[in-house]
Design a protein around this motif. Structure first.
Motif, mmCIF file in Angstrom:
data_model
loop_
_atom_site.group_PDB
_atom_site.id
_atom_site.type_symbol
_atom_site.label_atom_id
_atom_site.label_comp_id
_atom_site.label_asym_id
_atom_site.label_seq_id
_atom_site.Cartn_x
_atom_site.Cartn_y
_atom_site.Cartn_z
ATOM 1 N N PRO A 51 8.783 -18.632 -3.458
ATOM 2 C CA PRO A 51 7.983 -17.717 -4.351
ATOM 3 C C PRO A 51 7.490 -16.420 -3.736
ATOM 4 O O PRO A 51 7.437 -15.317 -4.425
ATOM 5 N N ARG A 52 7.266 -16.167 -2.554
ATOM 6 C CA ARG A 52 7.258 -14.916 -1.826
ATOM 7 C C ARG A 52 8.231 -13.997 -2.066
ATOM 8 O O ARG A 52 7.959 -12.735 -2.563
ATOM 9 N N GLU A 54 10.667 -14.105 -4.130
ATOM 10 C CA GLU A 54 10.758 -13.988 -5.810
ATOM 11 C C GLU A 54 9.906 -12.868 -6.161
ATOM 12 O O GLU A 54 10.281 -12.013 -6.841
ATOM 13 N N ALA A 55 8.615 -12.970 -5.773
ATOM 14 C CA ALA A 55 7.569 -12.008 -6.489
ATOM 15 C C ALA A 55 7.832 -10.801 -5.743
ATOM 16 O O ALA A 55 7.841 -9.777 -6.466
ATOM 17 N N ARG A 56 8.192 -10.514 -4.339
ATOM 18 C CA ARG A 56 8.605 -9.277 -3.786
ATOM 19 C C ARG A 56 9.785 -8.856 -4.475
ATOM 20 O O ARG A 56 9.743 -7.596 -4.657
ATOM 21 N N HIS A 58 11.161 -9.172 -7.606
ATOM 22 C CA HIS A 58 10.494 -8.445 -8.970
ATOM 23 C C HIS A 58 9.928 -7.296 -8.793
ATOM 24 O O HIS A 58 10.031 -6.261 -9.494
ATOM 25 N N GLN A 81 6.180 -10.024 -13.887
ATOM 26 C CA GLN A 81 6.410 -11.276 -13.407
ATOM 27 C C GLN A 81 5.984 -11.152 -12.031
ATOM 28 O O GLN A 81 5.304 -12.140 -11.394
ATOM 29 N N ALA A 82 6.079 -10.099 -11.316
ATOM 30 C CA ALA A 82 5.573 -9.800 -9.848
ATOM 31 C C ALA A 82 3.845 -10.051 -9.721
ATOM 32 O O ALA A 82 3.268 -10.563 -8.882
ATOM 33 N N GLN A 85 3.073 -13.908 -10.640
ATOM 34 C CA GLN A 85 3.588 -14.840 -9.437
ATOM 35 C C GLN A 85 2.535 -14.327 -8.532
ATOM 36 O O GLN A 85 2.294 -15.430 -7.600
ATOM 37 N N SER A 86 2.303 -13.191 -8.070
ATOM 38 C CA SER A 86 1.593 -12.863 -6.499
ATOM 39 C C SER A 86 0.341 -13.452 -6.799
ATOM 40 O O SER A 86 -0.340 -13.349 -5.700
ATOM 41 N N LYS A 96 0.870 -8.050 -4.516
ATOM 42 C CA LYS A 96 -0.170 -8.115 -5.760
ATOM 43 C C LYS A 96 -0.716 -6.948 -6.274
ATOM 44 O O LYS A 96 -0.488 -6.474 -7.543
#
Length: 610
Positions: A51-52, A54-56, A58, A81-82, A85-86, A96
């Motif tokens: 997840p980290r 992936e979010a970064r 995005h 999405q970022a 998710q963040s 975030k």
């Protein structure tokens, strides 16, 4: 923009670091290979990252697409999405809040799409509010997001909400021990209060800021930048009040401060308090701003050679800066500089050059929609002044009327009404409209603004009307009031105009000696400015005066001067009226007419929308 590569201990997978390295290499290539950079970042998703990562990713994709492509919808999708998710990941503040900030900026940048503007801007505000609410333990981001939301409210002309947010920011900065950022918030709030003309609230804030700035012991560049911000507000406050003489000590301090900060080297050591990680403007932008306020002072005071000198320096600096940094604020500075140099050209008898610069300013604003909306009234005012200079009074009336319809700024409104009244006086057949206007700018009572300069000009307009109506004693009373006020604050152009009009009155009354006592200093002052119209008027009076007094030689010299000024103005008049841009005097509706836009747009960098 932050680099794509972010080496974080938990992201030690070789495939991830390799793809980031390739992406950054493509992004920083010359020329950048953005398509390949995007492909590398998209490839990260094929590895089913955590997840980290992936979010970064995005966030990185959204940032690259937003800054380097026109695919705003895809950029928006990745940033959304970022952000979503963040919020589910603990201790992930940098991703975030950067996602929230960038996404809100993207929403606002899509403002030119009129079908979705309201929804997008309305989406930005709750997004920022939520980010502000959850960022209170992260001082840097909390302050940055407060500044961003305040700026959004300011752009929407909701100055009350913006001012409240800046007050919240100042108190937060005080609590977290950041006196530097506290002063930034307070000075920003003072700026908005000045825009709202809430002068009673401005004075205590500026007084507090002055004390805090002088007592703050920190980074010399930060301290000097705060001092410059503070002095700029003081100088513009004086200029708005039309006090050209009173402002000189502050203006001198400001010019000394910009010289001081230019000699200081940037300190690469970051502040220990994360809330201090802000700066007001880059030093180079501050330099342009100081040039601009110097130009504003010189133009209003009638020092037109200084106006020309500092405008040339500022515009040259802007062109250099725009090559590397097409910042929207530079375009704002450029338009304001053009507005002042255009007025300077009209006074000095260079109408053709003024017309070219009006066209340039219009094109610059046309390419920057928000800039056009904030400067449309000024552009039509300039066209009104140009129309007066070429004796197209119907067009002047139409331009001034259009400008009045487009402005809510009280000082500008008063300036336009004053000039429109002078048009009606010259036309001589608009009595009811004229008297209605004059009642609204009566300098003896209920004058609409606090500007010393505009009130002095209103007395001059009263004197001009009385002169045209043959009420000479009344005219002298008004003009002596103008002289008293203009001499008190070094308003040289008003002084010259008042002197020559008084000279004309005394000549009409047969008092040749007193007329000469007025006209000679009027000519001297007009030559110093130089104001060609007043020189033309003064030389005609000197010719007639000397002829009436039997001074043949002096009358001949004055007649020769008058002929020279007449020929100079006539040549310039013919040149201006033969230019295609002259037809701009008929433009009173909508956007800048397409037929007057050069093929490549104005000679400025326009790649960044305001």
């Amino acid at each position: 923009m932050a680099t794509v590569v972010a080496v974080v201990p938990q992201y030690n997978e070789a495939w991830y670091l390799s793809l980031l390295g390739f992406a950054e290499n493509f992004r920083t290539a010359s020329p950048p290979k953005i398509k390949l950079c995007v492909h590398c970042l998209q490839a990260i998703f094929q590895f089913k990252p955590g997840p980290r990562i992936e979010a970064r990713t995005h966030l990185q994709l959204g940032s690259v697409l937003y800054h380097h492509t026109k695919n705003i919808e895809l950029a928006r999708s990745h940033l959304e999405q970022a952000w979503l998710q963040s919020q589910q990941i603990p201790s992930f503040e940098d991703v975030k809040f950067e996602a929230a900030s960038l996404l809100a900026e993207l929403y606002c940048q899509q403002e030119t799409n009129r079908t979705t503007t309201l929804n997008l801007v309305d989406s930005a505000k709750p997004l920022l509010r939520k980010a502000i609410q959850i960022s209170q333990q992260t001082p840097y981001w909390h302050c940055r997001l407060l500044f961003q939301l305040a700026q959004l409210h300011t752009l929407e002309k909701d100055l009350i909400s913006a001012s409240d947010l800046l007050g919240v920011g100042a108190e937060y900065a005080r609590v977290v021990g950041s006196e530097y950022t506290r002063v930034l918030f307070l000075l920003s709030k003072a700026l908005l209060l000045l825009m709202e003309r809430k002068l009673q609230e401005v004075h205590p804030i500026l007084s507090l800021c002055g004390t805090l700035v002088e007592g703050w012991q920190g980074n010399p560049i930060q301290k000097e930048s705060l001092r410059i911000f503070f002095l700029v507000l003081q100088v513009t406050h004086y200029l708005d009040a039309g006090q050209m003489k009173s402002v000189k000590p502050c203006l001198k301090q400001l010019q000394q401060s910009i010289q001081t900060i230019s000699t200081l080297h940037d300190d690469e050591i970051l502040p220990s308090n994360p809330a201090d990680l802000f700066h007001w403007l880059p030093k180079e932008h501050m330099c342009v701003l100081v040039y601009l306020v110097t130009v504003m002072h010189s133009m209003q005071a009638g020092y037109l050679e200084k106006t020309q000198k500092y405008t040339d320096k500022a515009l040259m600096q802007i062109e250099k800066l725009k090559i590397l940094d097409p910042s929207p604020i530079l375009s704002s500075f450029q338009v304001m500089l053009l507005e002042h140099i255009i007025m300077c050209r009209l006074v000095t008898g260079h109408k053709a050059l003024a017309l070219q610069e009006i066209s340039q300013a219009c094109q610059l604003c046309q390419h920057l929609p928000r800039l056009f909306s904030t400067h449309a009234a000024q552009l039509h005012t300039l066209l009104g002044l140009y129309s007066v200079s070429v004796n197209c009074m119907d067009s002047a009336e139409a331009q001034f009327t259009t400008a009045l319809r487009l402005t809510t700024h009280q000082e500008l409104w008063t300036y336009i009404v004053t000039n429109l009244a002078s048009v009606y006086i010259r036309e001589g057949n608009r009595h009811q409209d004229l008297y209605t206007l004059l009642e609204r700018i009566n300098p003896d009572h209920n004058f609409p603004v606090s500007s010393h300069c505009l009130r002095a000009a209103a007395f001059y307009i009263r004197g001009l009307l009385s002169f045209f109506q043959g009420r000479y004693n009344e005219a002298k009373r008004f003009l002596r009031e103008t002289l008293k006020m203009s001499n008190a604050e070094d308003l040289n152009r008003l002084t010259a105009c008042s002197l020559v009009l008084l000279g004309h009155i005394f000549y009409s009354l047969g008092n040749h000696r007193e007329s000469n006592n007025m006209v000679v200093p009027a000519m001297q002052l007009a030559s110093k400015i130089p104001d060609v119209s007043v020189q033309l008027w003064s030389s005609a009076l000197l010719r007639d005066l000397n002829k009436a007094c039997g001074n043949t030689m002096e009358a001949h010299e004055a007649a020769q001067m008058h002929q020279n000024f007449s020929q100079q103005l006539l040549r310039d008049h013919i040149e201006a009226c033969s230019m295609p841009e002259h037809n701009l005097i008929n433009w009173t509706e909508g956007q800048f007419p397409v037929q007057y836009q050069t093929q490549n747009g104005p000679t400025t960098s326009l790649s960044s929308l305001l």
